[in-house]
Design an enzyme around this catalytic site. Structure first.
Site, PDB file in Angstrom:
ATOM      1  N   LYS A 185       0.856  -1.120   0.021  1.00  0.00           N
ATOM      2  CA  LYS A 185       0.155  -0.076  -0.119  1.00  0.00           C
ATOM      3  C   LYS A 185       0.855   1.307  -0.020  1.00  0.00           C
ATOM      4  CE  LYS A 185      -3.762  -2.366   2.412  1.00  0.00           C
ATOM      5  NZ  LYS A 185      -4.565  -2.787   3.639  1.00  0.00           N
ATOM      6  N   GLN A 242      -4.468  -1.757   9.991  1.00  0.00           N
ATOM      7  CA  GLN A 242      -4.318  -3.044   9.129  1.00  0.00           C
ATOM      8  C   GLN A 242      -4.918  -4.202  10.077  1.00  0.00           C
ATOM      9  OE1 GLN A 242      -3.041  -3.487   6.161  1.00  0.00           O
ATOM     10  NE2 GLN A 242      -3.701  -5.459   6.169  1.00  0.00           N
ATOM     11  N   ASP A 285     -10.663   3.296   4.748  1.00  0.00           N
ATOM     12  CA  ASP A 285     -11.018   1.905   4.487  1.00  0.00           C
ATOM     13  C   ASP A 285     -12.637   1.870   4.528  1.00  0.00           C
ATOM     14  OD1 ASP A 285      -8.961  -0.076   4.172  1.00  0.00           O
ATOM     15  OD2 ASP A 285      -8.803  -0.589   6.113  1.00  0.00           O
TER      16      ASP A 285
END
Ligand code: NAD
Length: 290
Positions: free
Chosen positions: A52, A96, A119
């Protein structure tokens, strides 16, 4: 023989639009920054974070990781979430997942400011999506819808069937397809006569997390098939939830694994980060990209 819905090509298109938007903000003196909270030493999570960050670098987004030991207290993570919410240099951030055992992700994700929730997984973001308010969308379902639309596939009025009802993929995808006026059926592990239901689908999205579960008998002739699953293939490489050889013979369009939904998911994280930065600074203006 089905045509390929090429996620790699469409993701590259999204990335170049994001790069242009990031450059435009930079010209106005605004830098775009994505922060990530990484807890523990799970090698797969560390790899995802590195990927990422590499994606960010490619489009000019700064990235910063907050790597913390698995022994960190839940409350210390909550304090960090608050700090990132408050820090004007941070355009957006995510935690994460999965978190190490003993840490509860839900209260932390719930505390993320929806304007920084890149997200798109907080209850507030999910609620905004459900009632049709603008907001940051979860990356995988948004990536799927972008892949379909940018491949000139019309969604309005289509029979869409989604296999899977997770908060990460199935549920938000159903909401997005509904928003685009598809007629949506959501199937799950307790659905009866699954092939009978899925054969109704003009658009079939498979997010069951079951290796090569879906073969020809599940697929309507000429359907568009989106395979979300990712599984290691014996002998190397990856396979999805769909048996590609069988599906190719029946479907009109199909996403490959790898090279379908995966690259789109990664591209939409960059898109969300730019969108968060843009909305934070120039809310009243049109978004630079669709
Ligand atoms: P999950 O395990 O949280 O959810 C799976 C869903 O499928 C559940 O709702 C379950 O009811 C349903 N299901 C399971 N077995 C079924 C069956 N036999 N028949 C019908 N329904 C069934 O998984 P998830 O997080 O939604 O992920 C699904 C898959 O997508 C996984 O393989 C995951 O690795 C992959 N994934 C890929 C990406 C990407 O970017 N390509 C992103 C997220 C997830």
């Amino acid at each position: 023989m089905a045509e390929i819905l090429n996620g790699k090509v469409v993701a590259a298109e999204v990335r170049s639009e994001v790069a242009a938007g990031v450059a435009e903000l930079k010209e106005r003196g605004v830098s775009v920054r994505l922060d990530v909270i990484l807890v523990g030493d799970d090698p797969a999570s560390a790899t995802y974070v590195r990927m990422k960050q590499k994606d960010c670098a490619e489009v000019g987004i700064e990235s910063k990781d907050h790597s913390l030991p698995a022994s960190i207290a839940q409350n210390d993570l909550a304090v960090l979430v608050e700090e990132l919410n408050e820090d004007p240099a941070v355009s957006g951030f995510f935690i994460q997942l999965p978190l190490p055992e003993g840490l509860d992700p839900l209260p932390l994700i719930s505390a993320i400011d929806p304007s920084k929730d890149v997200d798109g997984l907080s209850p507030l973001s999910a609620g905004r999506l459900a009632i049709g308010l603008p907001g940051l969308l979860p990356c995988t379902p948004h990536g799927i819808v972008q892949l379909l639309k940018r491949s000139d596939i019309e969604l309005a009025g289509k029979e869409a069937v989604v296999i899977g009802r997770s908060n990460l993929v199935g549920k938000p995808l159903a909401q997005l397809l509904l928003r685009d006026n598809a007629t949506v059926t959501v199937c799950h592990s307790r659905t009866k006569n699954l092939p009978e239901v899925t054969r109704r689908a003009e658009i079939l999205v498979v997010a069951a997390g079951r290796r090569e579960m879906v073969g020809a008998k599940y697929i309507r002739e000429g359907a568009i098939v989106v395979d979300v699953g990712i599984h290691p293939r014996d002998g190397g490489g990856l396979v999805g939830d769909v048996r590609l050889d069988e599906a190719e013979a029946v479907a009109s369009w199909i996403t490959p694994v790898p090279g379908g939904v995966g690259p789109m998911t990664r591209a939409m994280l960059l898109y969300n980060t730019l969108k968060a930065a843009w909305a934070g600074k120039y809310e009243e203006e049109t978004q630079p990209i669709r």
